[in-house]
Design a protein around this motif. Structure first.
Motif, PDB file in Angstrom:
ATOM      1  N   ILE A 219       0.568  -0.895   0.233  1.00 50.73           N
ATOM      2  CA  ILE A 219       0.305   0.148  -0.170  1.00 50.73           C
ATOM      3  C   ILE A 219       0.907   1.067  -0.081  1.00 50.73           C
ATOM      4  CG2 ILE A 219      -1.966   0.802   1.152  1.00 50.73           C
ATOM      5  CD1 ILE A 219      -2.827  -1.918   0.555  1.00 50.73           C
ATOM      6  N   LEU A 220       1.890   1.084   0.924  1.00 45.20           N
ATOM      7  CA  LEU A 220       2.443   2.143   1.327  1.00 45.20           C
ATOM      8  C   LEU A 220       4.009   2.524   1.600  1.00 45.20           C
ATOM      9  CD1 LEU A 220       2.976   5.643   1.248  1.00 45.20           C
ATOM     10  CD2 LEU A 220       2.461   5.903   4.156  1.00 45.20           C
ATOM     11  N   THR A 221       5.092   2.502  -0.026  1.00 45.28           N
ATOM     12  CA  THR A 221       5.911   2.909   0.439  1.00 45.28           C
ATOM     13  C   THR A 221       6.797   3.301   1.055  1.00 45.28           C
ATOM     14  OG1 THR A 221       6.994   2.974  -1.973  1.00 45.28           O
ATOM     15  CG2 THR A 221       6.375   0.951  -1.680  1.00 45.28           C
ATOM     16  N   ARG A 222       8.819   2.989   1.126  1.00 48.36           N
ATOM     17  CA  ARG A 222       9.202   4.846   1.555  1.00 48.36           C
ATOM     18  C   ARG A 222       9.381   5.806   0.113  1.00 48.36           C
ATOM     19  NH1 ARG A 222      13.690   7.235   4.473  1.00 48.36           N
ATOM     20  NH2 ARG A 222      14.647   8.656   3.075  1.00 48.36           N
ATOM     21  N   SER A 223       9.226   4.757  -1.417  1.00 48.28           N
ATOM     22  CA  SER A 223       9.106   5.412  -2.877  1.00 48.28           C
ATOM     23  C   SER A 223       8.217   6.622  -2.468  1.00 48.28           C
ATOM     24  CB  SER A 223       9.998   4.759  -3.477  1.00 48.28           C
ATOM     25  OG  SER A 223       9.114   3.622  -3.875  1.00 48.28           O
ATOM     26  N   LEU A 268       1.625  -3.073   9.835  1.00 50.16           N
ATOM     27  CA  LEU A 268       3.048  -2.725   8.980  1.00 50.16           C
ATOM     28  C   LEU A 268       3.109  -1.324   7.785  1.00 50.16           C
ATOM     29  CD1 LEU A 268       0.886  -6.508   8.255  1.00 50.16           C
ATOM     30  CD2 LEU A 268       3.123  -5.892   9.610  1.00 50.16           C
ATOM     31  N   ASP A 269       2.996  -0.767   8.592  1.00 45.05           N
ATOM     32  CA  ASP A 269       3.057   1.062   8.391  1.00 45.05           C
ATOM     33  C   ASP A 269       3.825   2.021   8.345  1.00 45.05           C
ATOM     34  OD1 ASP A 269       1.838   3.225   6.896  1.00 45.05           O
ATOM     35  OD2 ASP A 269       0.024   3.266   8.649  1.00 45.05           O
ATOM     36  N   PRO A 270       4.946   2.244   7.056  1.00 45.05           N
ATOM     37  CA  PRO A 270       5.883   3.356   7.338  1.00 45.05           C
ATOM     38  C   PRO A 270       5.448   4.069   8.529  1.00 45.05           C
ATOM     39  CG  PRO A 270       5.632   2.297   5.544  1.00 45.05           C
ATOM     40  CD  PRO A 270       4.557   1.911   5.741  1.00 45.05           C
ATOM     41  N   LEU A 271       4.757   4.509   8.276  1.00 46.75           N
ATOM     42  CA  LEU A 271       4.080   5.893   9.210  1.00 46.75           C
ATOM     43  C   LEU A 271       3.914   5.260  10.847  1.00 46.75           C
ATOM     44  CD1 LEU A 271       1.430   8.162   7.015  1.00 46.75           C
ATOM     45  CD2 LEU A 271       4.041   8.086   7.326  1.00 46.75           C
TER      46      LEU A 271
END
Length: 332
Positions: A219-223, A268-271
């Motif tokens: 869903i959401l990546t660093r890139s 499981l979220d970068p944030l």
């Protein structure tokens, strides 16, 4: 608290994440054509889509209005109100949608906004704030602050209560809710009773451990985050500093006096870690805080509750938080 200790996504969540990942690519997604297509798309409110997104309650009337921002620009607002509340001045909750300040639209949030209106008996004001790269920071924040001041004024009409407002949003919208709450606390213009931040982006420095840990998350990546922030902050002399509280509310000098805050994070979220850090910082500043970390789900899970085991619980927590603070003393 953490809802469950397991980090493995359920099969249905994995399948949806795989489908969503195949439909987009971090670099291609942010081309001009892809931005336009993504902004225009939303899941229809019919089967089989509602198995994933949740239905739009039939008892909620959806309409539209607008207000004039500080520069005179007309900002659209999509409204949600229980049909049986005719003539009643309901508490108002403003919703700011996610999408990295670049993507997203108000209609795509019909299921969650209508559901909150129905369950919490509030009028939800879903603000169509201006997006980057056409409108760079802090334009989106200014639109959201202006929206709250409009909702607090007679210009918003007789159908809502102009005091005790709520500010809420997911991801970039959670960022905007947090920023608006800070500015309104310091500068005034609206009486804000509470905020609800759903996996919020509150640190544009991207220095939290979970950003590296989940750099290739579904869903959401660093890139993705790099691309969104490049569009939103801009470059050159006019670029906003990532430490500026107008984009990084976690780095504000003073968090005292902010309204009661619900923070919901996804494990499981970068944030995840910056949301957790903001909840801890608010609590240390004496703010009433409720923080729940939902495990086994990625960023964005509130928008697809049917594909998770905890999406329904997260929405129920959100609606109960809104109801308790919009109608203090009437909800147990």
């Amino acid at each position: 608290m953490t809802v469950t200790d397991s980090w493995d996504m359920p099969l249905r969540t994995k399948l949806l994440a795989r489908v969503l990942s195949r439909t987009r690519d971090g670099s291609r997604m942010l081309s001009d054509d892809e931005i336009a297509r993504s902004r225009a798309w939303f899941a229809p409110a019919r089967l089989p889509f509602t198995w994933v997104t949740g239905p739009v309650p039939a008892g909620v009337e959806i309409a539209g209005t607008s207000f004039a921002a500080r520069d005179g620009h007309s900002v659209d607002v999509r409204t949600y109100r229980p049909r049986d509340a005719a003539g009643e001045a309901l508490p108002a909750m403003l919703w700011f949608h996610g999408g990295g300040w670049v993507l997203g639209n108000t209609r795509g949030y019909d299921p969650i906004c209508a559901w909150i209106a129905d369950r919490a008996r509030v009028t939800v004001l879903n603000v169509d704030y201006r997006l980057a790269p056409e409108h760079r920071a802090p334009q989106a924040a200014h639109d959201c602050i202006d929206a709250a001041r409009w909702a607090a004024s007679d210009a918003a009409g007789d159908g809502i209560r102009h005091t005790g407002l709520g500010l809420a949003g997911d991801s970039a919208g959670g960022n905007l809710a947090a920023v608006a709450a800070q500015v309104l606390r310091s500068e005034g213009g609206a009486d804000v009773a509470y905020e609800a931040l759903v996996y919020p982006a509150v640190d544009a420095t991207m220095s939290s451990p979970s950003v590296a840990q989940h750099s290739a998350a579904p869903i959401l990546t660093r890139s993705d985050m790099d691309a969104f922030l490049a569009h939103y902050l801009g470059d050159g002399d006019d670029a906003l500093d990532p430490l500026d509280p107008l984009v990084s509310p976690l780095h504000a000098d003073d968090l005292t006096g902010l309204p009661a805050t619900l923070v919901q994070t996804a494990d499981l979220d970068p944030l995840r870690d910056e949301g957790t850090a903001y909840a801890e910082a608010l609590r240390a500043a004496g703010v009433e805080v409720q923080h729940t970390n939902y495990a086994r789900v990625p960023h964005g899970f509130m928008s697809f509750p049917g594909a998770t085991r905890v999406g329904g619980a997260a929405r129920a927590e959100l609606a109960l938080w809104v109801a308790r603070h919009a109608r203090p003393g009437t909800v147990g």
